[in-house]
Scaffold this active site. Structure first.
Site, PDB file in Angstrom:
ATOM      1  N   HIS A 125       0.861  -1.186   0.000  1.00  0.00           N
ATOM      2  CA  HIS A 125       0.000   0.000   0.000  1.00  0.00           C
ATOM      3  C   HIS A 125       0.897   1.237   0.000  1.00  0.00           C
ATOM      4  CE1 HIS A 125      -2.848   2.950   1.733  1.00  0.00           C
ATOM      5  NE2 HIS A 125      -3.821   2.126   1.410  1.00  0.00           N
ATOM      6  N   ASP A 202       3.119  -4.436   8.160  1.00  0.00           N
ATOM      7  CA  ASP A 202       1.836  -3.763   7.996  1.00  0.00           C
ATOM      8  C   ASP A 202       0.745  -4.834   8.135  1.00  0.00           C
ATOM      9  OD1 ASP A 202      -0.557  -2.756   7.008  1.00  0.00           O
ATOM     10  OD2 ASP A 202       0.275  -2.015   5.130  1.00  0.00           O
ATOM     11  N   GLN A 205      -4.393  -5.672   6.917  1.00  0.00           N
ATOM     12  CA  GLN A 205      -5.289  -6.645   6.290  1.00  0.00           C
ATOM     13  C   GLN A 205      -5.229  -8.025   6.958  1.00  0.00           C
ATOM     14  OE1 GLN A 205      -7.535  -5.869   4.070  1.00  0.00           O
ATOM     15  NE2 GLN A 205      -6.833  -3.765   3.826  1.00  0.00           N
ATOM     16  N   LYS A 228     -10.501  -1.714  10.453  1.00  0.00           N
ATOM     17  CA  LYS A 228     -10.550  -2.941   9.651  1.00  0.00           C
ATOM     18  C   LYS A 228     -10.787  -4.170  10.538  1.00  0.00           C
ATOM     19  CE  LYS A 228      -7.358  -0.936   6.275  1.00  0.00           C
ATOM     20  NZ  LYS A 228      -8.245  -0.667   5.153  1.00  0.00           N
ATOM     21  N   CYS A 366      -4.837   2.243  -3.736  1.00  0.00           N
ATOM     22  CA  CYS A 366      -3.617   2.813  -3.140  1.00  0.00           C
ATOM     23  C   CYS A 366      -2.420   1.899  -3.343  1.00  0.00           C
ATOM     24  CB  CYS A 366      -3.823   3.115  -1.656  1.00  0.00           C
ATOM     25  SG  CYS A 366      -4.981   4.447  -1.326  1.00  0.00           S
TER      26      CYS A 366
END
Length: 408
Positions: A125, A202, A205, A228, A366
């Site tokens: 991202h 990261d 997700q 999320k 993104c």
């Protein structure tokens, strides 16, 4: 449908799902952008503002004490959620982007020098690319990129070739927001550590799908966002190893992050407060506690099983449509399906699905470098969550089939 979860009972807990869009029942498949919020999260926000709205840590009255206790309870829950060694290693941020920028601005500026190398991947991202580009430009360091194969998986042999004595940071997502690819981060962390590199993961997700164990992974920094994980927007978590957090300079200056201030100089607070300047997003932190506990009560294994069933069903049904193109066919995926139709712009597909009440994400997600690598402008992304059903997928498939027929 999953045998372990009562999906209709779960759906009943999400007020937003029970509405019509353009005269059709809402089908919400934009969960990779943000998940919807169960009533317990909404109630937590409501209860704070109605019952004990107050600033935290510095008040000597009952409301401040109650708010402080609730705020710090979230930190304890988050430490359990990530299996962090101590709650003090959990920093509240505005979200994943803010967490990555904190690491780049604090740890990065303190440790990166000219000639050093930072590795990211093609799947990242923008929030896990741009802060490192800015740091490299400032320090004279070099940004290297791990390539992917035709399935949208990282080419691990190439990653190993990129690792050198000059590699100081490896920043990679746990799962791709655009393709759903799950990266082998345990292996990547181990390999990066052999050359002395620090690893930033990261987890935007992954945190809602996988049991995260930062200790077992040995990860140096892990960031994610509440919105999320069925929680509020504008709040996130940064986990860091204590040895790094204690040595890092503050990211911002102001109240709470200090011990003593004088015009001759300032001494800084201990972690985590050193990185939490000013009045924080108290209400949303407290509501995030409810979200994490809601996920833990359901169980991530059961959530993941249901989402995997939905992903397999959607793959099967959509593959029957003439002209369908799938992007990202990795063996290991989260519940993200990126696709297109030959000769049809993804925006057009998204608008025609919206007319049928189906909410999907369209565009580059993104991840413009990834889209450029794939040779496309963007994709249609349908992302599934625990409250979604096969019947909703049937509605999606009917809509896409209708678009394909119209455009044939």
């Amino acid at each position: 449908m999953s045998n372990t979860l009562d999906i209709q009972q779960i759906r009943a807990q999400f007020p937003v799902l029970h509405q019509e869009v353009n005269g059709k029942p809402l089908v919400y498949f934009d969960n990779a952008a943000t998940t919807q919020k169960p009533q317990v999260v909404i109630d937590a926000l409501d209860n704070y503002y109605k019952g004990y709205n107050s600033n935290i840590h510095r008040g000597a009255h009952a409301l401040a004490d109650k708010a402080t206790q609730a705020f710090e309870e979230t930190r304890k829950t988050a430490a359990e959620f990530l299996n962090a060694e101590t709650p003090e290693q959990v920093i509240f941020t505005k979200g994943t982007t803010d967490g990555i920028n904190l690491i780049a601005s604090s740890y990065g500026r303190q440790n990166i020098q000219a000639g050093d190398e930072i590795i990211v991947s093609t799947l990242e991202h923008h929030s896990n690319i741009v802060p490192w580009q800015m740091l490299c430009q400032e320090k004279g360091a070099t940004l290297k990129v791990i390539p992917i194969n035709a399935k949208g998986e990282l080419i691990m042999e190439e990653f190993e070739k990129l690792l050198t004595a000059n590699t100081k940071i490896v920043a990679v997502n746990h799962a791709s927001n655009a393709l759903g690819t799950v990266n082998p981060i345990a292996e990547m962390i181990e390999k990066a550590h052999t050359v002395g590199a620090v690893v930033v993961v990261d987890g935007a997700q992954s945190a809602s799908h996988f049991d995260i164990d930062v200790q077992a992974l040995g990860v140096d920094f892990f960031v994610t966002s509440a919105h999320k994980v069925y929680g509020p927007t504008g709040i996130g978590l940064l986990y860091g190893k204590r040895v790094f957090l204690e040595e890092m300079p503050p990211y911002q200056g102001g109240g709470e992050m200090i011990k003593e201030v004088s015009f001759d100089g300032t001494t800084f607070n201990e972690i985590p407060y050193k990185f939490e300047a000013g009045t924080p997003n108290i209400a949303d932190v407290i509501a995030f506690d409810a979200a994490m506990k809601w996920v833990q009560d359901l169980g991530k294994e059961a959530i993941r099983a249901h989402e995997a069933e939905l992903l397999a069903y959607a793959n099967e049904k959509l593959s029957e449509i003439p002209g369908i193109i799938f992007y990202g066919t990795a063996a290991e995926k989260v519940s993200v399906l990126s696709f297109g139709l030959e000769g049809v712009h993804p925006f057009d597909i998204g608008m025609m699905l919206d007319a049928r009440g189906v909410a999907v994400r369209t565009g580059h997600h993104c991840t413009q470098p990834l889209m450029k690598h794939l040779g496309i402008e963007g994709t249609v992304r349908a992302s599934f969550s625990v409250y979604n059903t096969k019947e909703e997928i049937d509605t999606l498939v009917q809509g896409v089939a209708r678009v394909a027929k119209m455009m044939a």
